[in-house]
Design an enzyme around this catalytic site. Structure first.
Site, PDB file in Angstrom:
ATOM      1  N   ALA A  63      -8.844  -3.208   2.191  1.00 32.63           N
ATOM      2  CA  ALA A  63      -8.063  -4.442   2.117  1.00 32.63           C
ATOM      3  C   ALA A  63      -6.996  -4.393   3.203  1.00 32.63           C
ATOM      4  O   ALA A  63      -6.671  -3.324   3.716  1.00 32.63           O
ATOM      5  CB  ALA A  63      -7.408  -4.530   0.745  1.00 32.63           C
ATOM      6  N   GLY A 107     -11.484  -1.206  -0.143  1.00 34.97           N
ATOM      7  CA  GLY A 107     -12.257  -2.445  -0.259  1.00 34.97           C
ATOM      8  C   GLY A 107     -13.505  -2.420   0.609  1.00 34.97           C
ATOM      9  O   GLY A 107     -14.489  -3.105   0.299  1.00 34.97           O
ATOM     10  N   GLU A 110     -16.030  -0.735  -1.378  1.00 31.98           N
ATOM     11  CA  GLU A 110     -16.362  -1.618  -2.509  1.00 31.98           C
ATOM     12  C   GLU A 110     -17.309  -2.725  -2.070  1.00 31.98           C
ATOM     13  O   GLU A 110     -18.247  -3.086  -2.784  1.00 31.98           O
ATOM     14  CB  GLU A 110     -15.069  -2.176  -3.109  1.00 31.98           C
ATOM     15  CG  GLU A 110     -14.281  -1.071  -3.826  1.00 31.98           C
ATOM     16  CD  GLU A 110     -12.888  -1.502  -4.246  1.00 31.98           C
ATOM     17  OE1 GLU A 110     -12.114  -1.958  -3.374  1.00 31.98           O
ATOM     18  OE2 GLU A 110     -12.563  -1.378  -5.435  1.00 31.98           O
ATOM     19  N   GLU A 130      -7.149   4.485  -2.238  1.00 32.17           N
ATOM     20  CA  GLU A 130      -6.069   3.636  -2.754  1.00 32.17           C
ATOM     21  C   GLU A 130      -4.911   4.413  -3.383  1.00 32.17           C
ATOM     22  O   GLU A 130      -3.763   4.020  -3.247  1.00 32.17           O
ATOM     23  CB  GLU A 130      -6.627   2.629  -3.783  1.00 32.17           C
ATOM     24  CG  GLU A 130      -7.445   1.496  -3.165  1.00 32.17           C
ATOM     25  CD  GLU A 130      -8.919   1.831  -2.998  1.00 32.17           C
ATOM     26  OE1 GLU A 130      -9.289   3.016  -3.071  1.00 32.17           O
ATOM     27  OE2 GLU A 130      -9.719   0.896  -2.806  1.00 32.17           O
TER      28      GLU A 130
HETATM   29  N1  3HC Z   1      -4.678  -2.733   6.447  1.00 32.63           N
HETATM   30  C1  3HC Z   1      -3.823  -3.138   7.431  1.00 32.63           C
HETATM   31  N2  3HC Z   1      -3.616  -2.412   8.549  1.00 32.63           N
HETATM   32  C2  3HC Z   1      -4.275  -1.265   8.674  1.00 32.63           C
HETATM   33  C3  3HC Z   1      -5.165  -0.796   7.699  1.00 32.63           C
HETATM   34  C4  3HC Z   1      -5.362  -1.586   6.542  1.00 32.63           C
HETATM   35  N3  3HC Z   1      -6.227  -1.225   5.572  1.00 32.63           N
HETATM   36  N4  3HC Z   1      -5.669   0.393   8.096  1.00 32.63           N
HETATM   37  C5  3HC Z   1      -5.116   0.647   9.295  1.00 32.63           C
HETATM   38  N5  3HC Z   1      -4.275  -0.353   9.638  1.00 32.63           N
HETATM   39  C6  3HC Z   1      -3.510  -0.487  10.886  1.00 32.63           C
HETATM   40  C7  3HC Z   1      -2.461   0.604  11.039  1.00 32.63           C
HETATM   41  O1  3HC Z   1      -1.259   0.213  10.425  1.00 32.63           O
HETATM   42  C8  3HC Z   1      -2.341   0.698  12.547  1.00 32.63           C
HETATM   43  O2  3HC Z   1      -1.523  -0.373  12.953  1.00 32.63           O
HETATM   44  P1  3HC Z   1      -0.583  -0.207  14.258  1.00 32.63           P
HETATM   45  O3  3HC Z   1      -1.490   0.097  15.381  1.00 32.63           O
HETATM   46  O4  3HC Z   1       0.125  -1.503  14.326  1.00 32.63           O
HETATM   47  O5  3HC Z   1       0.336   0.940  13.935  1.00 32.63           O
HETATM   48  C9  3HC Z   1      -3.762   0.417  13.040  1.00 32.63           C
HETATM   49  O6  3HC Z   1      -4.414  -0.258  11.958  1.00 32.63           O
HETATM   50  C10 3HC Z   1      -4.553   1.651  13.366  1.00 32.63           C
HETATM   51  O7  3HC Z   1      -4.463   2.545  12.268  1.00 32.63           O
HETATM   52  P2  3HC Z   1      -4.246   4.104  12.488  1.00 32.63           P
HETATM   53  O8  3HC Z   1      -3.170   4.324  13.484  1.00 32.63           O
HETATM   54  O9  3HC Z   1      -4.089   4.695  11.147  1.00 32.63           O
HETATM   55  O10 3HC Z   1      -5.624   4.495  13.147  1.00 32.63           O
HETATM   56  P3  3HC Z   1      -6.510   5.797  12.932  1.00 32.63           P
HETATM   57  O11 3HC Z   1      -7.699   5.630  13.792  1.00 32.63           O
HETATM   58  O12 3HC Z   1      -5.670   7.023  13.063  1.00 32.63           O
HETATM   59  O13 3HC Z   1      -6.986   5.754  11.392  1.00 32.63           O
HETATM   60  C11 3HC Z   1      -7.926   4.793   9.408  1.00 32.63           C
HETATM   61  C12 3HC Z   1      -7.828   4.743  10.952  1.00 32.63           C
HETATM   62  C13 3HC Z   1      -8.557   6.126   8.992  1.00 32.63           C
HETATM   63  C14 3HC Z   1      -8.759   3.648   8.942  1.00 32.63           C
HETATM   64  C15 3HC Z   1      -6.505   4.726   8.817  1.00 32.63           C
HETATM   65  O14 3HC Z   1      -5.825   3.645   9.415  1.00 32.63           O
HETATM   66  C16 3HC Z   1      -6.460   4.500   7.339  1.00 32.63           C
HETATM   67  O15 3HC Z   1      -6.649   5.439   6.588  1.00 32.63           O
HETATM   68  N6  3HC Z   1      -6.174   3.276   6.912  1.00 32.63           N
HETATM   69  C17 3HC Z   1      -5.946   2.941   5.527  1.00 32.63           C
HETATM   70  C18 3HC Z   1      -7.212   2.910   4.739  1.00 32.63           C
HETATM   71  C19 3HC Z   1      -6.931   2.509   3.320  1.00 32.63           C
HETATM   72  O16 3HC Z   1      -6.000   2.975   2.700  1.00 32.63           O
HETATM   73  N7  3HC Z   1      -7.762   1.626   2.780  1.00 32.63           N
HETATM   74  C20 3HC Z   1      -7.593   1.139   1.458  1.00 32.63           C
HETATM   75  C21 3HC Z   1      -6.727  -0.060   1.475  1.00 32.63           C
HETATM   76  S1  3HC Z   1      -6.336  -0.641  -0.143  1.00 32.63           S
HETATM   77  C22 3HC Z   1      -7.744  -1.401  -0.666  1.00 32.63           C
HETATM   78  O17 3HC Z   1      -8.706  -1.456   0.019  1.00 32.63           O
HETATM   79  C23 3HC Z   1      -7.663  -2.018  -2.026  1.00 32.63           C
HETATM   80  C24 3HC Z   1      -8.974  -2.463  -2.504  1.00 32.63           C
HETATM   81  O18 3HC Z   1      -9.434  -1.600  -3.503  1.00 32.63           O
HETATM   82  C25 3HC Z   1      -8.922  -3.855  -3.047  1.00 32.63           C
END
Ligand code: 3HC
Ligand code: NAI
Length: 708
Positions: A63, A107, A110, A130
């Protein structure tokens, strides 16, 4: 159709490519774009199956986390979420194949699990991370995952949030095929193979859901692990409960239960804090006057001076990153001792199965011990980690300035001394910077990067990039005494001593902060780090003490008794050979004596007072640091505290904690302490100002740190 999802079709297969860089988060417009694509495919008689793939570097990383803050702040209402998309994927008349590279997280996974099939390349990762944001999967993850991988693995994935590599995910049944060669071509071929064949929806597959007896043991073990390893966190327990619901309720009811728990977590202060941390860790890399394009020096070799506690750990960091390093000492005995410690640390890791003997041998081979400056002329960076003393540091910097190549960075690991004064011993102050590692340097993730007044932007940019290479989180700080972390830690530990002097029990002081979530209480930390370290610094800076201002008394007295903490098996506590602490009557006697000598009548001190005095001592100093520009943003301070001082992520850091408590309330409490305890509690002008204006630390001075 939106640009966020691109539709194409050929040879009987429609391809939906998500195009939302950098990580294809499910931002507004993406689910709608996929839905449009599915509809188009449904209407196209030439299409028999659909491939859903991510453009760029990942499938879908989850998400859009930025949206959560908008929902919890009331800026935006939580809509229907991903439910319509998942239903459309699951019920699509043309089976959908998720083609995964990079990450399918949260997500993203999912969405993939609602598809008919999942194919992936070997190097991809899948996961439900998450909990690391203080929430749980909110789009059916806790209900579909156990149906694909079984209850035990699903609980682990949702409770801890760690990624799973594709080969393991394939073995678990989460991935249907691992593709070699091109992902898109392979996925299209796979889709052609399954077109027109019946699909068994994941929601209907109950065969891996286990028996009540098996599951009871799994959930009990998971809750036990949460109590031990995820102290005070609500999301892991909610995740366990949601997966449990998958085993006891029909699918639709399980989804409802997951939704209820998701909502509860999302609106908690824990998730706000952890989302703040997620963006904070990325914000600290952004330095307003050092743009991303700033040139960096390649760091291919390093030299370290001093193989003591810090130098040895720093050398390990370089070797771990594959960078050859020369390690210099003054005597063979000190060098041998330093190298033996490194060897022992590596051997412990091998014994624990963290890496192989071969990896250890390779790393050891990258470290070249020396008693001379041989090899220093070729180094790209020289890191000084000798005793803390200005005269010695200046002497060493003058020496290395004479032999290092002109584009070699000269870094000091000093924890208290001025980088500018150290740099003044060289003819290249622009190449001098502080690299303040934290002990143990091979373990702690924080690296304070100390900018001197002449440090060049290239040296800063190189240091920030190097931090990442070394597996650290680099935070840029200004050149003031103690920099950011230790400067704040001084008042924090001072108050811990004052509280004991005034009547608080040693264990109560430590327990209150442990219960708040700190890895350790402030007095235990003193014992661990060595009380003599602060004692030496106090003696060196005694000339700066202001007469008439109260000074903590107890730690000096403990040191005079030779009680330096764990290393002497006695400090605030007595320690057995396994370093387990217990109360020591000698210390209790000392406290009584010190109180008498200082004319202090002990009083009962509440837990609230202990907590507030300790936390607001941090916050008050943090506010001064922020106002002076020694930290770029309040979130930088938070990230320092989380990664260097054991501050709990679910509290978001001291400055975030103050924001969420309310600056007005914090200011009032600091004023109370000021009245009771005098000038050491003078409120920082910034706190007074923010309280008056009803603003937060996060809004000062850059807006971009207010993601959450
Ligand atoms: N939403 C919004 N922005 C995100 C994002 C996300 N899910 N994931 C990454 N970004 C953004 C970062 O903030 C960063 O922004 P910036 O360049 O402005 O600082 C940019 O994308 C690049 O991210 P990273 O610097 O972290 O890049 P990496 O290549 O090092 O890592 C990644 C990539 C492994 C995908 C890492 O970003 C990550 O782990 N992201 C989060 C993943 C996550 O937690 N997903 C679950 C979200 S909650 C969800 O899905 C709820 C659902 O169940 C409904
Ligand atoms: P240490 O006493 O363990 O090691 C210092 C080493 O430097 C000794 O082995 C000594 O023999 C060696 N040395 C002294 N002069 C030298 C010279 N001219 N050439 C080569 N080697 C020389 O000290 P520690 O704890 O490693 O501290 C080093 C620096 O790191 C200090 O500036 C300290 O303030 C800083 N620091 C210490 C932290 C800690 O927790 N110990 C944390 C962060 C920074």
């Amino acid at each position: 159709m939106s640009d966020l999802v691109i539709y194409s079709s050929a040879n009987g297969v429609a391809v939906l490519t998500v195009n939302n860089p950098p990580v294809n988060a499910l931002s507004p417009g993406v689910p709608e774009g996929i839905l449009d694509g599915l509809q188009k495919a449904a209407q196209d008689p030439s299409v028999g199956a659909v491939v859903l793939i991510g453009g760029g570097r990942s499938f879908i990383a989850g998400a859009d986390i930025k949206e959560f803050g908008k929902i919890t702040s009331g800026e935006k209402k939580r809509g229907v979420g991903l439910a319509p998309l998942l239903a459309a994927l699951e019920d699509s008349p043309k089976p959908v194949v998720a083609a995964i590279h990079g990450q399918a997280f949260g997500g993203g996974l999912e969405v993939a699990m609602a598809c008919a099939y999942r194919v992936a390349i070997d190097a991809a990762n899948v996961g439900q991370p998450e909990v690391k944001l203080g929430i749980i999967p909110g789009a059916g993850g806790t209900q579909r995952l156990p149906r694909l991988v079984g209850v035990e693995k699903a609980v682990a994935m949702c409770q801890f949030g760690d990624p799973v590599k594709v080969p393991a995910a394939h073995a678990l049944g989460l991935i249907d095929a691992v593709l070699e060669g091109g992902l898109l071509e392979g996925a299209i071929a796979f889709a052609q193979g399954i077109a027109g064949k019946p699909v068994r929806r994941v929601r209907d597959r109950n065969e891996k859901l286990g028996t009540a007896a098996e599951n009871a043991a799994i959930f009990a073990a998971a809750r036990d692990a949460a109590a031990k390893r995820q102290r005070a966190l609500m999301a892991p327990l909610a995740a366990i409960q949601a997966v449990e619901a998958a085993t006891t309720l029909p699918f639709e009811d399980g989804i409802k239960e997951e939704g209820r728990l998701f909502q509860e977590c999302l609106f908690s202060s824990q998730s706000k804090a952890m989302i703040h941390v997620f963006f904070g860790e990325r914000t600290v890399a952004k330095i307003p006057d050092v743009p991303k394009e700033t040139a960096v020096f390649p760091i291919r070799s390093a030299a370290i001076i001093g193989a003591g506690t810090m130098g040895g750990g720093i050398a390990m960091n370089y070797a771990n990153a594959g960078i050859p390093v020369v390690l210099k000492e003054t005597s063979q005995a000190a060098l041998d001792k330093g190298v033996a410690t490194i060897r022992k640390n590596y051997a412990n890791s091998v014994a624990k199965g963290r890496f192989s003997q071969e990896t250890m041998d390779r790393r050891m081979a990258l470290i070249t011990p020396t008693l001379s400056y041989d090899g220093f002329a070729d180094a790209d960076i020289i890191v000084e980690a000798v005793f803390e003393g200005m005269a010695l540091k200046k002497e060493i910097f003058a020496e290395v300035d004479a032999i290092a190549k002109s584009d070699c960075i000269l870094a000091s690991n000093t924890s208290t001394l001025s980088i500018d004064e150290i740099a003044s011993a060289t003819k290249r102050p622009h190449m001098v910077i502080g690299h303040h590692f934290f002990s143990p340097a091979n373990v702690m993730r924080l690296l304070e990067i100390v900018r001197g007044k002449s440090t060049s932007k290239e040296v800063i940019a190189t240091s920030m990039a190097l931090a990442k290479t070394l597996g650290k989180i680099g935070v840029l700080v200004g050149n003031c005494r103690g920099f950011v972390g230790n400067r704040m830690f001084g008042p924090y530990r001072r108050e811990a001593q004052f509280l004991v002097e005034e009547g608080a029990d040693i264990e109560a002081v430590d327990r209150v902060m442990y219960d708040f979530g700190m890895a350790m209480g402030p007095l235990q930390v003193g014992d661990l780090a060595g009380l003599d370290v602060g004692w030496r610094i106090r003696k060196e800076f005694r000339h700066l003490e202001v007469p008439g201002v109260r000074k903590p008394l107890l730690e000096d007295r403990l040191c005079e008794m030779g009680r330096y903490g764990q290393k002497t098996l006695g400090g605030w506590y007595a320690y057995d050979e396994n370093r387990r602490p217990k109360r020591d009557p000698m210390v209790e006697e000392l406290i009584v004596k010190v109180r008498e000598q200082a004319g202090i009548t002990p009083r009962a001190i509440s837990e609230d007072e202990i907590r507030d005095r300790l936390l607001y001592a941090l916050v008050n100093e943090g506010a001064r640091i922020l106002e002076e520009g020694m930290a770029l943003r309040s979130v930088d301070i938070d990230i320092i505290y989380l990664n260097g001082y054991g501050f709990p992520p679910h509290r978001g850091g001291p400055m975030f904690h103050a924001d969420i408590t309310g600056i007005g309330k914090v200011y009032e409490r600091i004023q109370e302490f000021h009245q009771q305890h005098g000038p050491l509690w003078t409120p920082a002008p910034l706190i007074e100002r923010l309280a008056r204006e009803g603003r937060t630390f996060a809004g000062f001075p850059y807006q971009e740190s207010t993601h959450a």
